[in-house]
Design an enzyme around this catalytic site. Structure first.
Site, short mmCIF file in Angstrom:
data_model
loop_
_atom_site.label_atom_id
_atom_site.label_comp_id
_atom_site.label_asym_id
_atom_site.label_seq_id
_atom_site.Cartn_x
_atom_site.Cartn_y
_atom_site.Cartn_z
N CYS A 260 19.52 44.60 11.39
CA CYS A 260 18.63 45.09 9.91
C CYS A 260 19.39 44.92 8.74
CB CYS A 260 17.19 45.79 10.43
SG CYS A 260 16.22 45.95 8.95
N LYS B 12 10.70 3.94 3.44
CA LYS B 12 10.30 5.42 2.79
C LYS B 12 10.89 5.89 1.89
CE LYS B 12 9.34 7.77 6.96
NZ LYS B 12 8.85 8.66 7.44
N CYS C 73 18.01 48.80 7.09
CA CYS C 73 17.95 50.19 8.00
C CYS C 73 19.00 50.02 8.73
CB CYS C 73 16.57 50.78 8.78
SG CYS C 73 16.03 49.41 9.78
N GLU D 259 1.15 -1.32 0.24
CA GLU D 259 -0.05 0.15 -0.07
C GLU D 259 0.91 1.06 0.05
OE1 GLU D 259 -2.12 -0.32 3.57
OE2 GLU D 259 -2.69 -2.60 3.36
N TYR E 121 -6.93 0.21 7.66
CA TYR E 121 -6.22 -1.17 8.61
C TYR E 121 -8.28 -0.92 9.35
CZ TYR E 121 -4.71 -2.93 12.71
OH TYR E 121 -3.52 -3.93 13.72
N ASP F 101 0.77 10.49 4.33
CA ASP F 101 1.17 11.40 5.16
C ASP F 101 0.50 12.39 5.50
OD1 ASP F 101 3.55 12.08 6.38
OD2 ASP F 101 4.32 13.26 4.62
N CYS G 171 12.89 43.63 13.00
CA CYS G 171 13.40 44.75 12.98
C CYS G 171 12.45 45.89 13.43
CB CYS G 171 13.49 44.63 11.47
SG CYS G 171 13.97 47.08 11.18
N CYS H 238 11.96 51.91 8.11
CA CYS H 238 12.74 50.88 7.21
C CYS H 238 12.01 50.34 6.04
CB CYS H 238 12.70 49.32 8.38
SG CYS H 238 13.59 48.36 7.33
N LYS I 122 1.53 4.51 2.07
CA LYS I 122 1.88 5.40 2.94
C LYS I 122 1.73 7.25 3.00
CE LYS I 122 4.76 5.24 7.34
NZ LYS I 122 4.46 6.40 7.36
S1 IVH Z 1 -0.86 0.99 8.79
C1 IVH Z 1 0.17 -0.99 13.53
N1 IVH Z 1 -1.10 1.75 6.60
O1 IVH Z 1 1.80 5.42 9.51
C2 IVH Z 1 0.27 -0.69 12.13
N2 IVH Z 1 -0.35 2.96 8.44
O2 IVH Z 1 3.73 5.15 11.20
C3 IVH Z 1 -0.68 0.42 11.53
N3 IVH Z 1 0.58 5.52 7.66
O3 IVH Z 1 -0.13 5.75 12.33
C4 IVH Z 1 -0.70 1.49 10.43
N4 IVH Z 1 -0.64 5.25 5.79
O4 IVH Z 1 -0.60 6.87 10.49
C5 IVH Z 1 -0.40 2.10 7.41
N5 IVH Z 1 -1.10 2.40 4.46
C6 IVH Z 1 -0.87 2.48 5.13
C7 IVH Z 1 -0.61 3.66 6.12
C8 IVH Z 1 0.07 4.06 7.44
C9 IVH Z 1 0.09 5.75 6.00
C10 IVH Z 1 0.55 6.09 8.34
C11 IVH Z 1 -0.08 5.74 10.17
C12 IVH Z 1 0.90 5.14 11.34
C13 IVH Z 1 1.52 5.66 10.77
C14 IVH Z 1 2.81 4.12 11.27
#
Ligand code: IVH
Length: 666
Positions: free
Chosen positions: A404, A309, A407, A110, A223, A114, A422, A428, A112
């Site tokens: 500054c 990451k 000025c 999946e 999840y 942000d 400043c 200024c 991740k």
């Molecule tokens: S699963 C027990 N899936 O990453 C693990 N987390 O460092 C449950 N996050 O706090 C998390 N994308 O905020 C999961 N596809 C994804 C995610 C994800 C982003 C974030 C989430 C979590 C952090 C973990």
């Protein structure tokens, strides 16, 4: 059809259209028709408060009732994921799982996301609670705010879902919304959000859910937790959840082999740049729930998952020098001037160094080879120094300026603030120019025909030294300057003349008092009938006003105690600017509730909650969110919550009915 049937029908229709638009991305009706339906429902709910429903689509509009969040313990702790940046560690993770399980397994890959994580609880198909991660054990109950997020279902589809379950995911601010929000903040000279993650978590913690609603957050769910889940696989459960109305990432893939996993990583490292939201890696999860249970957890994270990451895009280049920029309110920002370098498709020559602490933390020297990153941030930043590239000919250490650069005034630093300022705000040059530019801008005095370049020119040749000088300008003074024709000159003078009609609140905003943005200016114009009342107000009086805290109050006091500002305001007054509320406005203001702190609670017959809030403020009172011993009284409608009532009785706070209140201010 009975009113109840009509309300139910409208609610069902709106839930469906909402899902079509925000989850499926395939709207079937226009925004206007949607808004009309929503308004109809709001009207009916107001008319028939007995059919109030916490899951109604109208909950998505939010409320401006201030609320402190209560802390809630998570049913299952919210753990984090082990992070890795290297492909080898992904291989190690895979091998560990294979060894521990000693059988075949699938990996669900999946993105991740942000943003900021959220736990949603559904009971009998309805969203009952939304809690932030907090410390993993306990989080904040942000249900009202989360209800404003259109892609989160308030009522589930079908009837195939467990009676009680939890679903977790990420709340995100899409790039487009983030960029627009920061532009608005920039024009108000407010601090910008560094990235969409901070913007999303900051927004989720706002106490005013109506503002949250306006921020257009989005959410992906990844999840599912509970005792009676439909399937044995994580991926399969989420596909089911999608049928119940959740926005599940369409980018999830089940992989049978490690090479499929790496294909996924390779593909998304490039393709993620085209997504509407920020991502910072890939999450790998062993798919089968029984295998997950067998692998178990460490104290901090599951053994069945890992986050890979992405490397933030960065480049290495030489630091040539550090220059300093002075903003309209005097903030001095250090800027790294770099040897030009290519970074994610653009040439970077300058990067932000933010403030003195950051420079110190990096131990920066001129000539250093520095890493420049374009993370989620808009402006590239320096994230580190390549110390190994330092030769014995180390350049000079970068020391933040003490005066500054424009000025030469000695800089100051307010307690608890990272920025240097400043203080010479009236002499200024960039501050004066900035102030004039702010003064003429569209949201302030809106002076047609005059732009930053023209202001720059007038200032350079000494025609104007401050905003009041604008009102002394004549067509003859400016025509012919820089090829300016008679017509343009007349237009500018006309624009300046017309600005004398701009109302009081915008004039306050136009003055450019530090920390006084549009909203604060509006509040001030409601609390003070004219500029004299405002400039004579003391600290205590100022902090009485809703949303005005110590920092803003101090800044207002400092502004009016400065002699040049006093002269400036007098001159602007003489020029004929609107320095008091209009006649019509004045008539609707009283002091009848002066000094009173009033809590609003319940459902009302004669006015909406917002109207009561405004009435309180117009009559000199202050609307506060929660009951305390300082509360003067509670303006109570029907159905005031029993907990509030009990608290009021305990503290001996008077409860005032709608009718009593209206006669108080009549
Ligand atoms: S699963 C027990 N899936 O990453 C693990 N987390 O460092 C449950 N996050 O706090 C998390 N994308 O905020 C999961 N596809 C994804 C995610 C994800 C982003 C974030 C989430 C979590 C952090 C973990």
């Amino acid at each position: 059809m009975t009113p109840k049937d009509r309300i139910d029908k409208l609610r069902a229709e709106l839930h469906q259209h909402n899902y079509n638009y925000y989850v499926l991305n395939t709207p079937e009706i226009s925004d206007k028709v949607f808004d009309d339906l929503m308004r109809k429902l709001q009207d009916m709910e107001e008319q028939y408060p007995e059919y109030k429903d916490e899951s109604s689509p109208t909950m998505r509009v939010g409320s401006d009732l201030n609320k402190n969040f209560t802390q809630v313990t998570h049913r299952y702790p919210m753990l984090s994921l082990a992070n890795t940046y290297s492909e080898q560690e992904v291989i190690d993770f895979y091998d560990r799982a294979r060894k521990a399980l000693n059988e075949d397994f699938e990996i669900c890959c999946e993105l991740k996301y942000d943003g900021t994580s959220i736990s949603l609880i559904y009971e009998n198909g309805r969203l009952t609670r939304a809690v932030t991660r907090g410390d993993g054990e306990k989080g904040d109950d942000v249900t009202d705010n989360v209800k404003t997020i259109r892609s989160i279902p308030l009522i589930l589809h079908g009837n195939n879902y467990p009676a009680s379950f939890e679903i977790r995911g990420e709340i995100l601010m899409p790039w487009k919304v983030f960029e627009k929000l920061n532009k608005e903040k920039e024009s108000r000279e407010e601090p910008l959000f560094a990235n969409p993650r901070n913007a999303a978590s900051g927004t989720l913690k706002l106490q005013n859910s109506a503002i949250v609603a306006s921020r257009k957050l989005d959410a992906y769910l990844y999840y599912l937790l509970g005792e009676n889940l439909p399937c044995n696989g994580h991926y399969e459960n989420l596909q089911e959840a999608a049928k119940w109305g959740f926005k599940v990432p369409p980018t999830m893939r089940k992989c049978q082999t490690l090479s499929e996993v790496f294909e996924y990583i390779k593909f998304w490292d490039i393709e993620r740049k085209n997504l509407p939201v920020a991502t910072d890696g890939i999450v790998l999860k062993v798919n089968n729930l029984i295998q997950q249970r067998n692998l178990g957890f460490t104290a901090k994270s599951p053994r069945w998952a890992i986050a890979y990451k992405f490397q933030a895009e960065r480049a290495l280049t030489r630091l040539d020098k550090v220059t300093y920029q002075v903003g309209r309110t005097g903030t001095v920002t250090p800027v790294a001037n770099l040897e030009p370098v290519q970074l994610s498709g653009t040439v970077v020559k300058r990067a932000s160094l933010h403030n003195a602490d950051i420079i110190e933390g990096l131990d920066l020297h001129i000539g250093d080879m520095v890493y420049v990153e374009k993370g989620g941030e808009i402006i590239p930043k320096i994230t580190g120094v390549d110390f190994s590239a330092r030769s014995f000919m180390l350049g000079e250490k970068v020391k933040f300026v003490t005066v500054c650069p424009e000025c030469y005034s000695k800089l100051i630093r307010y307690e608890g603030e990272a920025a240097h300022y400043c203080p010479n705000e009236t002499a200024c040059p960039p501050q004066i120019k900035g102030k004039i530019e702010h003064f003429i801008s569209r949201r302030a005095m809106n002076i047609d025909g005059l732009g930053p370049e023209t202001v720059d020119l007038f200032f350079k040749i000494g025609l104007i030294k401050n905003t009041a000088d604008l009102y002394a300008l004549k067509t003859d003074d400016i025509k012919g300057l820089d090829r300016m024709g008679e017509k343009s000159a007349t237009n500018i003078i006309k624009g300046i003349e017309n600005s004398k009609e701009v109302p009081f609140d915008r004039v306050i905003f136009a003055l450019g008092i530090r920390f006084v943005g549009e909203t604060v200016a509006k509040k001030l114009s409601k609390s003070f009938a004219n500029i004299d009342e405002l400039r004579n107000a003391d600290y205590e009086r100022l902090i009485q006003i809703d949303e005005i805290g110590g920092r803003i109050a101090q800044s207002i006091l400092a502004y009016f105690s400065n002699e040049s500002n006093q002269i400036l305001v007098e001159r602007l007054k003489d020029a004929g600017l609107q320095f008091s509320r209009s006649e019509e406005d004045l008539n609707s203001y009283t002091n009848k509730l002066a000094g009173l702190s009033i809590v609003i609670s319940g459902v009302f017959m004669h006015h909406s909650r917002d109207e009561y809030k405004e009435l309180i403020e117009k009559n000199g009172g202050k609307n506060v969110g929660s009951i305390s011993s300082k509360t003067s009284f509670i303006l109570a409608g029907d159905n005031m919550g029993p907990a509030k009532l009990e608290k009021a009785q305990k503290l001996g706070v008077r409860v005032v009915t709608e009718e009593e209140f209206l006669s108080m201010i009549s």
